[in-house]
Scaffold this motif. Structure first.
Motif, PDB file in Angstrom:
ATOM      1  N   SER A 102       1.738  -1.929  -0.265  1.00 15.09           N
ATOM      2  CA  SER A 102      -0.397  -0.048   0.075  1.00 15.09           C
ATOM      3  C   SER A 102       1.048   0.799  -0.059  1.00 15.09           C
ATOM      4  N   GLY A 103       1.071   2.076  -1.120  1.00 15.95           N
ATOM      5  CA  GLY A 103       1.393   3.157  -0.498  1.00 15.95           C
ATOM      6  C   GLY A 103       2.588   3.405  -2.012  1.00 15.95           C
ATOM      7  N   GLU A 104       2.208   2.236  -2.719  1.00 20.15           N
ATOM      8  CA  GLU A 104       3.789   1.875  -3.699  1.00 20.15           C
ATOM      9  C   GLU A 104       2.880   2.421  -5.285  1.00 20.15           C
ATOM     10  N   LYS A 105       3.604   2.861  -6.516  1.00 23.46           N
ATOM     11  CA  LYS A 105       3.453   3.248  -7.964  1.00 23.46           C
ATOM     12  C   LYS A 105       2.077   1.734  -8.120  1.00 23.46           C
ATOM     13  N   CYS A 106       1.131   1.614  -8.812  1.00 21.45           N
ATOM     14  CA  CYS A 106       0.357   1.262  -9.533  1.00 21.45           C
ATOM     15  C   CYS A 106       0.761   1.029 -10.784  1.00 21.45           C
ATOM     16  N   MET A 164       3.354  -0.281 -20.095  1.00 21.94           N
ATOM     17  CA  MET A 164       3.728  -0.488 -18.231  1.00 21.94           C
ATOM     18  C   MET A 164       3.512   0.668 -18.304  1.00 21.94           C
ATOM     19  N   ARG A 165       2.254   1.140 -17.834  1.00 23.20           N
ATOM     20  CA  ARG A 165       2.102   2.358 -17.362  1.00 23.20           C
ATOM     21  C   ARG A 165       1.800   2.584 -15.666  1.00 23.20           C
ATOM     22  N   PHE A 166       2.664   3.135 -15.270  1.00 25.96           N
ATOM     23  CA  PHE A 166       2.506   3.327 -13.842  1.00 25.96           C
ATOM     24  C   PHE A 166       1.859   5.114 -13.320  1.00 25.96           C
ATOM     25  N   THR A 167       1.254   4.991 -11.576  1.00 24.75           N
ATOM     26  CA  THR A 167       1.001   5.967 -12.134  1.00 24.75           C
ATOM     27  C   THR A 167       0.871   6.021 -10.418  1.00 24.75           C
ATOM     28  N   PRO A 168       1.055   7.227  -8.946  1.00 25.67           N
ATOM     29  CA  PRO A 168       1.159   6.852  -7.799  1.00 25.67           C
ATOM     30  C   PRO A 168      -0.087   6.019  -7.780  1.00 25.67           C
ATOM     31  N   ASP A 169      -0.336   5.141  -6.416  1.00 27.90           N
ATOM     32  CA  ASP A 169      -1.286   4.805  -5.226  1.00 27.90           C
ATOM     33  C   ASP A 169      -2.679   5.749  -5.466  1.00 27.90           C
ATOM     34  N   PRO A 170      -3.219   5.769  -6.457  1.00 30.28           N
ATOM     35  CA  PRO A 170      -4.794   6.666  -6.365  1.00 30.28           C
ATOM     36  C   PRO A 170      -5.590   6.514  -4.566  1.00 30.28           C
ATOM     37  N   SER A 171      -5.084   6.002  -3.843  1.00 24.59           N
ATOM     38  CA  SER A 171      -5.977   5.970  -2.380  1.00 24.59           C
ATOM     39  C   SER A 171      -5.283   6.850  -1.364  1.00 24.59           C
ATOM     40  N   LYS A 172      -4.225   7.624  -2.195  1.00 26.06           N
ATOM     41  CA  LYS A 172      -3.057   8.194  -0.721  1.00 26.06           C
ATOM     42  C   LYS A 172      -3.387  10.048  -1.284  1.00 26.06           C
TER      43      LYS A 172
END
Length: 227
Positions: free
Chosen positions: A184-188, A219-227
């Motif tokens: 939790s908190g890492e890139k998704c 390969m698309r990364f984004t910050p954890d959207p729940s944070k």
């Protein structure tokens, strides 16, 4: 028999040992409640070493699961009286003052058969099959979100169960997936079904596209959207 991912989990009736109320009967969906999650996990037998370590660990992590609106419930083929006595050993081994979640009694093995939890290699002295170390995570729609089966010789990692709950709860509502070893908190990772024109509105924190030898931009990364 068994149950597949996405199936509605059976709304079974069962006798349980409840640490607050003692022996009682439950109906599973009513016990889970509305908008809640549940983890049902089986163990081969009460008063056995690996099972005691597992339930002792789970007992100490009840609050961690509760923060995620997850209830825990265990199951074996022992009866309610056995569960009640053994729960004291479990709490003591884990250094706790009390036992904190119910244990289903399934001496007739009806649930074990229905849910595909019997271990063909583990039997009682009388030759009756025992339950394996199964894990079922049930979502607020009462559907099966995850299942795992472990042999009797391998204890489960309850930190991993917390991790997968975090992933399941995130990916149920956001258009992301979680990569290997994610916490939790890492890139998704952005789901492949998300179109390029949708990215900016769905992921205002931005998306990083990793260049691959194939030239494909999956390969698309984004910050954890729940944070």
């Amino acid at each position: 028999m068994g149950i597949n991912l996405g199936d509605v989990f059976p709304n079974f009736n069962a006798d349980v040992f409840d640490p607050q109320e003692g022996a009682k009967s439950i109906k599973f969906h009513d016990w889970v409640g509305q908008d809640g999650w549940a983890i049902l996990f089986s163990h081969p037998a009460d008063y056995t070493p690996v099972c005691t370590t597992e339930l002792g660990m789970a007992n100490n992590m009840v609050d961690d699961f509760a923060k995620r609106k997850v209830k825990l419930i265990a199951l074996s083929c022992d009866d309610v009286t056995s569960h009640q006595g053994w729960s004291k050993d479990v709490a003591d081994f884990g250094g706790a003052t009390k036992f904190n979640f119910p244990i289903i009694a399934d001496p007739k093995r009806e649930l074990a058969v229905q849910l595909g939890m019997l271990d063909p290699d583990e039997r009682t002295a009388a030759g009756l099959p025992l339950t394996c170390r199964a894990v079922f995570i049930v979502g607020p729609d009462f559907k099966l979100k995850l299942s795992m089966l472990y042999p009797a010789t391998t204890g489960r990692n309850f930190d991993e169960l917390l991790r997968v709950v975090d992933s399941l709860q995130l990916t149920m509502y956001k258009k992301v997936a979680t990569p290997a070893n994610w916490t939790s908190g890492e890139k998704c990772m952005v789901l492949p079904t998300v179109k390029p024109e949708e990215v900016s509105s769905l992921f205002p924190k931005g998306v990083e596209v990793r260049t691959m030898p194939s030239g494909k931009g999956y390969m698309r990364f984004t910050p954890d959207p729940s944070k």
